[in-house]
Motif scaffolding. Structure first.
Motif, PDB file in Angstrom:
ATOM      1  N   PHE A 285      37.738  50.492  27.877  1.00  0.00           N
ATOM      2  CA  PHE A 285      37.441  49.080  28.871  1.00  0.00           C
ATOM      3  C   PHE A 285      36.456  48.918  29.006  1.00  0.00           C
ATOM      4  CE2 PHE A 285      42.763  48.550  28.560  1.00  0.00           C
ATOM      5  CZ  PHE A 285      42.480  47.956  27.900  1.00  0.00           C
ATOM      6  N   LYS A 286      35.531  49.982  29.707  1.00  0.00           N
ATOM      7  CA  LYS A 286      34.209  50.122  30.943  1.00  0.00           C
ATOM      8  C   LYS A 286      33.082  50.416  29.233  1.00  0.00           C
ATOM      9  CE  LYS A 286      35.275  51.862  34.868  1.00  0.00           C
ATOM     10  NZ  LYS A 286      35.223  53.560  35.532  1.00  0.00           N
ATOM     11  N   ASN A 287      33.234  50.293  28.404  1.00  0.00           N
ATOM     12  CA  ASN A 287      32.780  50.701  27.118  1.00  0.00           C
ATOM     13  C   ASN A 287      32.261  49.533  26.917  1.00  0.00           C
ATOM     14  OD1 ASN A 287      31.552  53.234  27.788  1.00  0.00           O
ATOM     15  ND2 ASN A 287      32.761  54.454  26.241  1.00  0.00           N
ATOM     16  N   LEU A 288      34.052  48.932  26.007  1.00  0.00           N
ATOM     17  CA  LEU A 288      33.876  47.615  25.165  1.00  0.00           C
ATOM     18  C   LEU A 288      33.402  46.550  26.057  1.00  0.00           C
ATOM     19  CD1 LEU A 288      34.645  46.036  22.647  1.00  0.00           C
ATOM     20  CD2 LEU A 288      36.804  45.966  23.641  1.00  0.00           C
ATOM     21  N   ARG A 289      33.423  46.492  27.897  1.00  0.00           N
ATOM     22  CA  ARG A 289      32.653  45.407  28.549  1.00  0.00           C
ATOM     23  C   ARG A 289      31.894  45.068  28.807  1.00  0.00           C
ATOM     24  NH1 ARG A 289      34.378  45.487  34.698  1.00  0.00           N
ATOM     25  NH2 ARG A 289      33.228  47.340  34.710  1.00  0.00           N
ATOM     26  N   ALA A 290      30.548  46.548  29.135  1.00  0.00           N
ATOM     27  CA  ALA A 290      29.731  46.922  29.145  1.00  0.00           C
ATOM     28  C   ALA A 290      28.494  46.068  27.533  1.00  0.00           C
ATOM     29  CB  ALA A 290      29.317  47.585  29.262  1.00  0.00           C
ATOM     30  N   ALA A 291      29.303  46.573  26.266  1.00  0.00           N
ATOM     31  CA  ALA A 291      28.859  46.452  24.806  1.00  0.00           C
ATOM     32  C   ALA A 291      29.468  45.087  24.623  1.00  0.00           C
ATOM     33  CB  ALA A 291      29.516  46.585  24.293  1.00  0.00           C
ATOM     34  N   LEU A 292      30.070  44.256  25.144  1.00  0.00           N
ATOM     35  CA  LEU A 292      30.634  42.665  24.773  1.00  0.00           C
ATOM     36  C   LEU A 292      29.333  42.264  25.774  1.00  0.00           C
ATOM     37  CD1 LEU A 292      34.570  42.509  24.793  1.00  0.00           C
ATOM     38  CD2 LEU A 292      32.712  41.956  22.432  1.00  0.00           C
ATOM     39  N   LYS A 293      28.861  41.870  26.525  1.00  0.00           N
ATOM     40  CA  LYS A 293      28.407  41.704  27.539  1.00  0.00           C
ATOM     41  C   LYS A 293      27.317  41.458  27.529  1.00  0.00           C
ATOM     42  CE  LYS A 293      30.282  42.061  32.964  1.00  0.00           C
ATOM     43  NZ  LYS A 293      29.827  43.663  33.374  1.00  0.00           N
ATOM     44  N   VAL A 294      26.469  42.461  26.598  1.00  0.00           N
ATOM     45  CA  VAL A 294      25.242  42.183  25.927  1.00  0.00           C
ATOM     46  C   VAL A 294      25.364  41.829  24.388  1.00  0.00           C
ATOM     47  CG1 VAL A 294      23.707  43.666  24.544  1.00  0.00           C
ATOM     48  CG2 VAL A 294      24.400  44.636  26.874  1.00  0.00           C
ATOM     49  N   TRP A 295      26.363  42.211  24.029  1.00  0.00           N
ATOM     50  CA  TRP A 295      26.087  40.891  22.774  1.00  0.00           C
ATOM     51  C   TRP A 295      26.112  39.332  23.066  1.00  0.00           C
ATOM     52  CZ3 TRP A 295      30.990  38.702  20.910  1.00  0.00           C
ATOM     53  CH2 TRP A 295      31.223  38.529  19.385  1.00  0.00           C
ATOM     54  N   SER A 296      27.741  39.328  23.962  1.00  0.00           N
ATOM     55  CA  SER A 296      27.918  37.916  24.334  1.00  0.00           C
ATOM     56  C   SER A 296      26.474  36.951  24.817  1.00  0.00           C
ATOM     57  CB  SER A 296      28.685  38.088  25.094  1.00  0.00           C
ATOM     58  OG  SER A 296      28.429  38.119  26.315  1.00  0.00           O
ATOM     59  N   SER A 297      25.440  38.225  25.517  1.00  0.00           N
ATOM     60  CA  SER A 297      24.854  36.802  25.501  1.00  0.00           C
ATOM     61  C   SER A 297      23.504  36.854  24.649  1.00  0.00           C
ATOM     62  CB  SER A 297      23.588  38.694  26.916  1.00  0.00           C
ATOM     63  OG  SER A 297      22.800  39.576  25.986  1.00  0.00           O
ATOM     64  N   ASN A 298      23.601  36.884  23.465  1.00  0.00           N
ATOM     65  CA  ASN A 298      22.681  36.333  22.234  1.00  0.00           C
ATOM     66  C   ASN A 298      23.338  35.475  21.692  1.00  0.00           C
ATOM     67  OD1 ASN A 298      21.072  38.515  22.574  1.00  0.00           O
ATOM     68  ND2 ASN A 298      22.025  40.287  21.800  1.00  0.00           N
ATOM     69  N   LEU A 299      24.418  35.459  22.148  1.00  0.00           N
ATOM     70  CA  LEU A 299      25.184  34.384  21.325  1.00  0.00           C
ATOM     71  C   LEU A 299      24.790  33.044  22.105  1.00  0.00           C
ATOM     72  CD1 LEU A 299      28.755  35.603  20.945  1.00  0.00           C
ATOM     73  CD2 LEU A 299      27.101  35.223  18.953  1.00  0.00           C
ATOM     74  N   SER A 300      24.680  31.592  21.783  1.00  0.00           N
ATOM     75  CA  SER A 300      24.918  30.615  22.301  1.00  0.00           C
ATOM     76  C   SER A 300      26.144  29.976  22.817  1.00  0.00           C
ATOM     77  CB  SER A 300      24.821  29.465  20.938  1.00  0.00           C
ATOM     78  OG  SER A 300      26.126  28.908  20.536  1.00  0.00           O
ATOM     79  N   ASN A 301      26.186  29.554  23.975  1.00  0.00           N
ATOM     80  CA  ASN A 301      26.661  29.428  25.035  1.00  0.00           C
ATOM     81  C   ASN A 301      27.695  28.482  25.172  1.00  0.00           C
ATOM     82  OD1 ASN A 301      29.034  28.744  26.977  1.00  0.00           O
ATOM     83  ND2 ASN A 301      27.098  30.052  28.962  1.00  0.00           N
ATOM     84  N   LEU A 302      28.544  27.868  23.673  1.00  0.00           N
ATOM     85  CA  LEU A 302      29.418  26.889  23.089  1.00  0.00           C
ATOM     86  C   LEU A 302      30.641  26.019  24.093  1.00  0.00           C
ATOM     87  CD1 LEU A 302      30.462  28.328  20.171  1.00  0.00           C
ATOM     88  CD2 LEU A 302      28.812  27.097  20.164  1.00  0.00           C
ATOM     89  N   HIS A 303      30.847  27.317  24.955  1.00  0.00           N
ATOM     90  CA  HIS A 303      31.597  26.793  26.371  1.00  0.00           C
ATOM     91  C   HIS A 303      30.965  25.464  26.943  1.00  0.00           C
ATOM     92  CE1 HIS A 303      34.936  26.424  29.353  1.00  0.00           C
ATOM     93  NE2 HIS A 303      34.146  26.958  30.567  1.00  0.00           N
ATOM     94  N   CYS A 304      29.812  26.176  27.078  1.00  0.00           N
ATOM     95  CA  CYS A 304      28.241  25.586  28.413  1.00  0.00           C
ATOM     96  C   CYS A 304      28.858  23.762  27.486  1.00  0.00           C
ATOM     97  CB  CYS A 304      27.646  25.726  28.779  1.00  0.00           C
ATOM     98  SG  CYS A 304      28.448  26.791  30.129  1.00  0.00           S
TER      99      CYS A 304
END
Length: 354
Positions: A285-304
């Motif tokens: 879970f720690k590895n996946l969370r860290a990877a998703l944070k990096v990956w999602s930072s490059n996505l457009s913020n659709l929620h906002c």
């Protein structure tokens, strides 16, 4: 009972306990660092008793184990506060004293090894060979500290002349055991030959295994001012508290984004050397969370963007409703103006117009 607690370990090559000024210096350092465990190297004493321990440590340090010196060299002492810890001998020789500790505040089990490495070339090779043969389980928390009489890199000396082969053997040993260096704050070197133009070296180390890192992620070490010895005392701070991180939120729309499945597979199924199932799942879970944070930072913020668009649509909706209300009002006024007024008939017609 509070299951989270911080404690400090004082680690120091004192170069013999043969003078009152050294006893006083140790007591002062214990008070200064507020430590609960004391690890001394090169005591140069062949025996310890409770009376002598009281001379160098406060009365709260009421349990201890030691390795006698070999003639006029070596000697190890580990003393601790029994109110906080229970310790049992794991093994001992003239180079190391290992103790299995149980922390009374949370019943955790861990191993501390106090080290004094030989200073001769032959002794160093023997020490490295012995150290590499240790069986350090991935399911056990280990911290290994003391004066190794070895350095790891050329920059661990302030002069040229580092023994490259010796460094290679020491680093290979650390890698083989899966140990991690705890970063040293305060000073770059921990030993001096005390000359006018001194030779300075980093000979004192604090090493931990992966299991320790997961259990005590906030372990730190700091070198203090050098006094009454040619080695700097180290204070190691250990914490069971895990620092609060920024809240991680999983967004459902990630499931539909390109690359998500790759990130999931790469990090969830990554190989690790852990054996304990609880630690394995925690690590995943720690590895996946860290990877998703990096990956999602490059996505457009659709929620906002969604919230922004919703607010915009709400404003347009409000304007449209105002326009409709205005049109209805205009129609109503026109109807009212067309109705006769001033007579009983006009009043009745006006009412019907409503």
């Amino acid at each position: 009972m509070n299951h989270n607690r911080n404690w400090n370990v004082l680690c120091w090559n004192v170069r013999a306990l043969n003078a009152v000024r050294k006893w006083d210096a140790i007591r002062n350092k214990v008070g200064e660092t507020n430590c609960d465990i004391v690890c001394l190297q090169e005591t140069k004493k062949d025996n310890f008793d409770a009376a002598f321990v009281r001379k160098i440590l406060p009365a709260t340090f009421d349990d201890y184990l030691f390795v006698p010196s070999a003639g006029a060299s070596g000697g190890l002492l580990v003393a601790w506060k029994f109110v906080y810890f229970e310790g049992n001998l794991k093994f001992a020789n003239n180079m190391a004293l290992a103790i299995d500790f149980s922390s009374k505040h949370n019943d955790s089990l861990w191993t501390l090894m106090n080290v004094y490495g030989p200073y001769t070339l032959e002794g160093k090779r023997e020490f490295i060979t012995w150290l590499q043969s240790l069986d350090i389980s991935n399911d056990e928390d280990w911290i290994i500290l003391g004066d190794f009489n070895l350095y790891r890199y050329p920059e661990n000396r302030n002069r040229e002349g580092a023994d490259i082969n010796e460094m290679f053997l020491f680093n290979s040993c650390i890698s083989h055991l899966g140990l991690t260096k705890i970063f040293l704050h305060g000073k770059k070197y921990t030993w001096s030959n005390m000359q006018n133009l001194p030779l300075l070296e980093r000979l004192d180390w604090v090493l931990t295994n992966n299991s320790w890192t997961l259990s005590y992620p906030e372990t730190t070490s700091k070198a203090l001012i050098m006094e009454v010895s040619d080695h700097s005392p180290l204070v190691i701070s250990i914490s069971t508290d895990i620092p609060k991180a920024h809240i991680f939120r999983f967004e459902n729309y990630w499931l539909l984004r390109e690359g998500f499945q790759d990130i999931l597979s790469e990090n969830w199924f990554a190989h690790n050397s852990l054996i304990d199932k609880a630690k394995i799942i925690t690590n995943k879970f720690k590895n996946l969370r860290a990877a998703l944070k990096v990956w999602s930072s490059n996505l457009s913020n659709l929620h906002c963007k969604y919230l922004s668009n919703s607010a915009t649509l709400g404003i347009f909706g409000g304007i449209q409703r105002l326009k409709i209300g205005r049109m209805e009002l205009q129609v109503h006024l026109k109807r009212k103006a067309s109705c006769p007024s001033g007579t009983a008939k006009g009043i009745l017609e006006a009412k019907r117009c409503h």
